[in-house]
Design an enzyme around this catalytic site. Structure first.
Site, PDB file in Angstrom:
ATOM      1  N   HIS A 172      23.443  18.347   1.806  1.00  0.00           N
ATOM      2  CA  HIS A 172      23.378  19.551   2.633  1.00  0.00           C
ATOM      3  C   HIS A 172      23.406  20.765   1.729  1.00  0.00           C
ATOM      4  O   HIS A 172      23.526  20.646   0.511  1.00  0.00           O
ATOM      5  CB  HIS A 172      24.507  19.578   3.662  1.00  0.00           C
ATOM      6  CG  HIS A 172      25.885  19.463   3.062  1.00  0.00           C
ATOM      7  ND1 HIS A 172      26.395  18.280   2.581  1.00  0.00           N
ATOM      8  CD2 HIS A 172      26.858  20.384   2.866  1.00  0.00           C
ATOM      9  CE1 HIS A 172      27.620  18.471   2.125  1.00  0.00           C
ATOM     10  NE2 HIS A 172      27.919  19.743   2.270  1.00  0.00           N
ATOM     11  N   HIS A 184      29.374  30.023  -8.852  1.00  0.00           N
ATOM     12  CA  HIS A 184      30.013  29.873  -7.541  1.00  0.00           C
ATOM     13  C   HIS A 184      31.009  28.712  -7.651  1.00  0.00           C
ATOM     14  O   HIS A 184      30.610  27.584  -7.901  1.00  0.00           O
ATOM     15  CB  HIS A 184      28.914  29.555  -6.507  1.00  0.00           C
ATOM     16  CG  HIS A 184      29.409  29.315  -5.119  1.00  0.00           C
ATOM     17  ND1 HIS A 184      29.187  30.197  -4.083  1.00  0.00           N
ATOM     18  CD2 HIS A 184      30.091  28.281  -4.580  1.00  0.00           C
ATOM     19  CE1 HIS A 184      29.729  29.719  -2.980  1.00  0.00           C
ATOM     20  NE2 HIS A 184      30.274  28.557  -3.252  1.00  0.00           N
ATOM     21  N   HIS A 206      29.028  17.399   7.777  1.00  0.00           N
ATOM     22  CA  HIS A 206      28.268  16.852   6.660  1.00  0.00           C
ATOM     23  C   HIS A 206      29.116  15.719   6.095  1.00  0.00           C
ATOM     24  O   HIS A 206      30.105  15.950   5.409  1.00  0.00           O
ATOM     25  CB  HIS A 206      27.966  17.948   5.635  1.00  0.00           C
ATOM     26  CG  HIS A 206      27.200  19.093   6.246  1.00  0.00           C
ATOM     27  ND1 HIS A 206      27.687  20.365   6.341  1.00  0.00           N
ATOM     28  CD2 HIS A 206      25.990  19.120   6.842  1.00  0.00           C
ATOM     29  CE1 HIS A 206      26.806  21.136   6.957  1.00  0.00           C
ATOM     30  NE2 HIS A 206      25.761  20.402   7.271  1.00  0.00           N
ATOM     31  N   GLU A 256      32.916  16.695   5.341  1.00  0.00           N
ATOM     32  CA  GLU A 256      33.191  18.100   5.615  1.00  0.00           C
ATOM     33  C   GLU A 256      32.879  18.432   7.071  1.00  0.00           C
ATOM     34  O   GLU A 256      31.719  18.414   7.471  1.00  0.00           O
ATOM     35  CB  GLU A 256      32.312  18.984   4.721  1.00  0.00           C
ATOM     36  CG  GLU A 256      32.413  18.673   3.239  1.00  0.00           C
ATOM     37  CD  GLU A 256      31.437  19.505   2.417  1.00  0.00           C
ATOM     38  OE1 GLU A 256      30.755  20.389   2.981  1.00  0.00           O
ATOM     39  OE2 GLU A 256      31.349  19.266   1.211  1.00  0.00           O
ATOM     40  N   HIS A 261      24.430  20.172  -2.292  1.00  0.00           N
ATOM     41  CA  HIS A 261      25.323  19.163  -2.845  1.00  0.00           C
ATOM     42  C   HIS A 261      25.444  17.935  -1.952  1.00  0.00           C
ATOM     43  O   HIS A 261      25.076  17.960  -0.776  1.00  0.00           O
ATOM     44  CB  HIS A 261      26.713  19.733  -3.132  1.00  0.00           C
ATOM     45  CG  HIS A 261      27.441  20.284  -1.936  1.00  0.00           C
ATOM     46  ND1 HIS A 261      27.087  21.445  -1.309  1.00  0.00           N
ATOM     47  CD2 HIS A 261      28.521  19.827  -1.261  1.00  0.00           C
ATOM     48  CE1 HIS A 261      27.912  21.693  -0.314  1.00  0.00           C
ATOM     49  NE2 HIS A 261      28.787  20.718  -0.249  1.00  0.00           N
TER      50      HIS A 261
HETATM   51 FE   FE2 Z   1      29.507  21.033   1.658  1.00  0.00          FE
END
Ligand code: FE2
Length: 451
Positions: A383, A304, A377, A353, A347
């Site tokens: 998160h 990903h 976040h 974010e 992460h």
């Molecule tokens: Fe994130």
């Protein structure tokens, strides 16, 4: 509540029929457009006398010496000095600017909000702008603010510009018209608009009530990200950005111009509409973009990639590769990666974010992050997927799967974001958001095997 009225008539430049009617395609092009034939001087910018008795005026969006410079030449009924009288400070208590660190508000944590609801109040673009977070410093032109807007009423003989910022507008409900000095942008959900710093406009409600999100960029302008090895195509393509053709009005009525300047708001009373540009040319202009034309690129075998692969626009900071703001889009796409945990991984990120949901379900948070809602976040706060998303993605059959009915976005900034008092105490904060990770199990027991 829904006071959508017929928009005021502006006289528009002729344009091609078809999908670009009323707009000119291309990102950052050196456009030219005129409502009246011959209004635009040819071969020079500042003739001794302009045709039709117009005044020539330059609007600079960068320093004169920037490379490339961004500026637009306007040919208008009156120069802007006639649209600016003495200024009176006014208060717009919900529109905040950085630095705005409230000692009674914590910003350290994971936050999620339900949609901010209309409460029956009559709100314009100015009174309906409610700041959620601020980052950086508006006075030194770094950072950003995120806002939710709730708009039910058109601005009446009222105009606005922000000297502080360019505005990235992300509608979620309703349709708005941005009647600007350089032309008309009609905007609806699944589109975005950029309103440049210093550009005068009014906002009219075409279909209300309207709700959406705004990223107020204090720093360097948004630009297309370098595609690197992706090459010349995909992601956001330049031809899908649209700048308006010239439009003007010759309205001599008492009017108010509000200016946002270093975080403060001021009003000046004028005797006419400032939307009086009959012709213009240049590369500093508002534009809109249809998010449905964004061509997502992703993993086609395994793993990903970082969400930066979905960047639509980026506003650079002084540090290469480290954006003041990235605007990132999570839209419908195919998931095909083999032997892969497909949703976003867990992460912690030095960037902070802020996300919003335009419609549908987001794959890492199938519940709780709903259309019109937001999440934050912040810098270095962990998160990732909730328990159900983790278990589902860890145990599903990994055939090709299309993520349907999903469009969310992220304003990602290199600066920590501070919640406003409104975000912490008035907006519908989900107190139990942190619980979405509480039942994640310990699977490790020292024995080998996939668990
Ligand atoms: Fe994130």
């Amino acid at each position: 509540m829904n006071k959508a009225a017929d928009p005021l008539e502006m006289i528009q430049a002729p344009s091609l029929a078809g999908p670009h009617e009323g707009y000119m395609p291309g990102f950052g092009n050196d456009f030219e457009t005129e409502v009246l034939p011959g209004a635009l001087p040819q071969g020079m910018n500042s003739p001794q006398k302009c045709n039709y008795g117009l005044y020539g005026e330059q609007l600079s969006g960068t320093a004169f010496t920037a490379d490339p410079p961004e500026r637009t030449w306007c040919y208008r009924i009156r120069p802007s000095v006639k649209h600016s009288h003495r200024y009176t400070k006014i208060d717009l208590p919900y529109w905040k600017s950085a630095p705005c660190v409230d000692p009674d508000v914590a910003s350290l944590g994971q936050y999620r909000w339900d949609p901010v609801a209309h409460d029956g109040a009559d709100l314009t673009w100015l009174t309906g702008m409610k700041t959620m977070t601020t980052a950086g410093d508006v006075n030194t032109q770094v950072g950003m603010a995120s806002h939710v807007y709730l708009v039910t009423e058109s601005m009446q003989d009222a105009y606005f510009f922000s000297a502080d910022s360019e505005l990235l507008v992300v509608p979620q409900e309703g349709r708005l018209r941005f009647a600007t000095e350089l032309g008309i942008i009609d905007l609806e959900p699944q589109e975005i608009a950029i309103i440049p710093r210093g550009l005068v406009y009014r906002v009219e409600v075409l279909d209300g009530p309207a709700r959406g999100f705004v990223c107020e960029n204090y720093g360097q302008k948004f630009e297309l990200p370098g595609r690197g090895p992706i090459g010349a195509n995909c992601m956001a393509n330049p031809r899908d950005f649209k700048a308006p053709v010239a439009a003007y009005e010759d309205r001599e009525v008492p009017s108010t111009l509000t200016v946002k300047w270093c975080g403060q708001f001021h009003e000046t009373k004028i005797g006419q509409s400032p939307l009086d540009v009959v012709a213009w040319h240049g590369n500093y202009a508002p534009y809109k973009y249809d998010l449905k034309t964004y061509c997502p690129v992703g993993a086609i075998l395994f793993d990903h990639p970082d969400p930066s692969i979905f960047t639509v626009l980026t506003a650079p900071s002084g540090v290469p590769g480290t954006a003041n703001i990235d605007f990132v889009l999570f839209r419908e796409r195919w998931m095909v990666a083999e032997n892969t945990f497909r949703p976003p991984w867990y992460h912690k990120n030095i960037m902070s974010e802020l996300m919003g949901n335009i419609y549908g379900q987001y794959d890492a948070k199938p519940q709780g992050f709903i259309p019109g809602g937001m999440s934050l976040h912040n810098m270095m706060i962990p998160h990732g997927p909730d328990k159900n998303a983790f278990e589902g993605a860890s145990n599903s059959n990994l055939g090709p799967e299309k993520l349907e009915n999903t469009m969310s976005f992220m304003f990602e900034t290199r600066f920590p974001q501070h919640l406003t008092e409104f975000a912490a105490k008035e907006a519908p904060l989900q107190d139990d958001y942190i619980d979405c990770w509480s039942d994640i199990e310990k699977k490790f027991d020292g024995t080998p095997g996939m668990k």
